[in-house]
Enzyme design. Sequence first.
Site, mmCIF file in Angstrom:
data_model
loop_
_atom_site.group_PDB
_atom_site.id
_atom_site.type_symbol
_atom_site.label_atom_id
_atom_site.label_comp_id
_atom_site.label_asym_id
_atom_site.label_seq_id
_atom_site.Cartn_x
_atom_site.Cartn_y
_atom_site.Cartn_z
ATOM 1 N N LYS A 177 0.838 -1.214 0.000
ATOM 2 C CA LYS A 177 0.000 0.000 0.000
ATOM 3 C C LYS A 177 0.872 1.263 0.000
ATOM 4 O O LYS A 177 0.560 2.247 -0.675
ATOM 5 C CB LYS A 177 -0.925 -0.032 1.223
HETATM 6 P P1 NAD Z 1 -11.563 9.409 8.213
HETATM 7 O O1 NAD Z 1 -10.770 10.377 8.998
HETATM 8 O O2 NAD Z 1 -12.655 9.891 7.307
HETATM 9 O O3 NAD Z 1 -12.215 8.306 9.196
HETATM 10 C C1 NAD Z 1 -11.573 7.757 10.312
HETATM 11 C C2 NAD Z 1 -12.642 7.495 11.350
HETATM 12 O O4 NAD Z 1 -12.043 6.794 12.450
HETATM 13 C C3 NAD Z 1 -13.243 8.781 11.933
HETATM 14 O O5 NAD Z 1 -14.664 8.760 11.777
HETATM 15 C C4 NAD Z 1 -12.830 8.760 13.401
HETATM 16 O O6 NAD Z 1 -13.778 9.323 14.265
HETATM 17 C C5 NAD Z 1 -12.665 7.273 13.645
HETATM 18 N N1 NAD Z 1 -11.805 6.918 14.757
HETATM 19 C C6 NAD Z 1 -10.593 7.406 15.085
HETATM 20 N N2 NAD Z 1 -10.123 6.785 16.184
HETATM 21 C C7 NAD Z 1 -11.068 5.882 16.564
HETATM 22 C C8 NAD Z 1 -11.188 4.942 17.621
HETATM 23 N N3 NAD Z 1 -10.223 4.809 18.538
HETATM 24 N N4 NAD Z 1 -12.304 4.187 17.694
HETATM 25 C C9 NAD Z 1 -13.298 4.326 16.775
HETATM 26 N N5 NAD Z 1 -13.251 5.207 15.764
HETATM 27 C C10 NAD Z 1 -12.140 5.972 15.659
HETATM 28 O O7 NAD Z 1 -10.487 8.550 7.384
HETATM 29 P P2 NAD Z 1 -10.727 7.710 6.044
HETATM 30 O O8 NAD Z 1 -10.512 8.608 4.874
HETATM 31 O O9 NAD Z 1 -11.990 6.938 6.184
HETATM 32 O O10 NAD Z 1 -9.480 6.721 6.116
HETATM 33 C C11 NAD Z 1 -9.419 5.624 7.012
HETATM 34 C C12 NAD Z 1 -8.148 4.833 6.692
HETATM 35 O O11 NAD Z 1 -8.228 4.353 5.340
HETATM 36 C C13 NAD Z 1 -6.872 5.664 6.788
HETATM 37 O O12 NAD Z 1 -5.827 4.859 7.276
HETATM 38 C C14 NAD Z 1 -6.628 6.083 5.343
HETATM 39 O O13 NAD Z 1 -5.254 6.361 5.103
HETATM 40 C C15 NAD Z 1 -7.117 4.862 4.595
HETATM 41 N N6 NAD Z 1 -7.603 5.112 3.217
HETATM 42 C C16 NAD Z 1 -8.404 6.164 2.916
HETATM 43 C C17 NAD Z 1 -8.852 6.321 1.610
HETATM 44 C C18 NAD Z 1 -9.748 7.471 1.187
HETATM 45 O O14 NAD Z 1 -9.930 7.673 -0.028
HETATM 46 N N7 NAD Z 1 -10.345 8.217 2.097
HETATM 47 C C19 NAD Z 1 -8.493 5.378 0.627
HETATM 48 C C20 NAD Z 1 -7.723 4.295 0.980
HETATM 49 C C21 NAD Z 1 -7.281 4.162 2.289
#
Ligand code: NAD
Length: 293
Positions: A177
Amino acid sequence: MAVAADVTVGVIGLGSMGLGMAQTLAQKEFATLGFDLSQDRLKLAAESGVQPLSSLGEAFEKSGFLVFSLPTAKDVAKVVNDNLQILKDRGDRRLIIIDTSTSEPDVSRDLAAQLAALGHGFLDAPVSGGPAGAASGKLAMMIGGADGDLANAMPVIEAMTAKALHVGPSGAGNVAKLVNNLLAAAHMVTTSEGLKLALAAGIDPEAALRVVNAASGRSMISEVHFPTWVMSDRFDSGFSMGLMRKDVRLAKELADRTDALLPLSDVVAQLWAGSDWADTDDFTRMGSFKSLK
Ligand code: NAD
C-alpha cells in the site's frame, strides 16, 4: 450475494471509508455492527442498516470479524491493546481482525503475533478505491497475513472488494500500500506539473490531459482524479491531504530504514510535507496547476 447472516462483522472507524464498507456489508446481509468515536458517524451508520454500538468492547465481544478503518497505526494498536483482556477472555479463540487502515508493517507484524498467541487472527489489508469503492464493494485490497486467517476471512473480504491480492506474510499488505500511495502521490505532482507546462506553453490543459490519457503519460490519477476532482475544481474526493501526507511520510521512512535510494521520491516527500494545503484539505488539491500553491 446472501453470504452469511450468521457471521457478525464489527466495523471500527466509520469515516469516509469505514462507513461505506459497513453499509456494503450490511447490504450483503452480514449482521453488521459499527463503532466510531463520533456520534454523527454512528447516526449515519444506523440510518443504513448498521447497528451502532456504544462501546468498542462490545464490538470485540460480539464480532466474528472486525474490520478496522482507522486513521493511523497508532490508532490501530491502541484499539487492540485497549481490548486485549476481552481477546484473552474470549473462549472461542477465533476473532479475525481485517485492518484496512493504511498502517505500518512493523505494527501489523507485532499485532499479528500478539493475536496469534491468543488464538485470534490479524490481517493487514489496506485498500484502494476511495469512498466510492468502499460504498460499492469494489475496493482493491492488498493483504498480508497467514493463509488460514485469509481463507476464513474471505467471505467478508470478497463482499468489500473487486480485487483482493494476498501479497505475503504479515506486514506485506502495508508495504504494498505504501508503494502504491507513493506512486499516486508522485503522479499527482507530475501530472500537475505537466499541465502547468502545457498552460505556460500556450496549450489548453484540457487538451493536454486528453492527450496524456490517450498516451503513455497516463495513470489512474490522470484518468480519474484529474477529470473528476481537479479540472472540475471540485476537490472533494474524500481522501484528506493529512492522510496522504502520512502515507508519503511512511513510505519515505520505510525507504530510509531499508536503505532504498529513491531520489525522485525524496523530492515528492518534500513537496507533500512542505505544501501550504492544510491537513483537512482534500488531497487532490496537490494537483492544482492553475495557481502557484
Ligand atoms: P476518516 O478520517 O474519514 O475516518 C476515520 C474514522 O475513524 C473517523 O470517523 C474517526 O472518528 C474514527 N476513529 C478514530 N479513532 C477511533 C477509535 N479509537 N475508535 C473508533 N473510531 C475511531 O479517514 P478515512 O478517509 O476513512 O481513512 C481511514 C483509513 O483508510 C486511513 O488509514 C486512510 O489512510 C485509509 N484510506 C483512505 C482512503 C480514502 O480515499 N479516504 C483510501 C484508501 C485508504
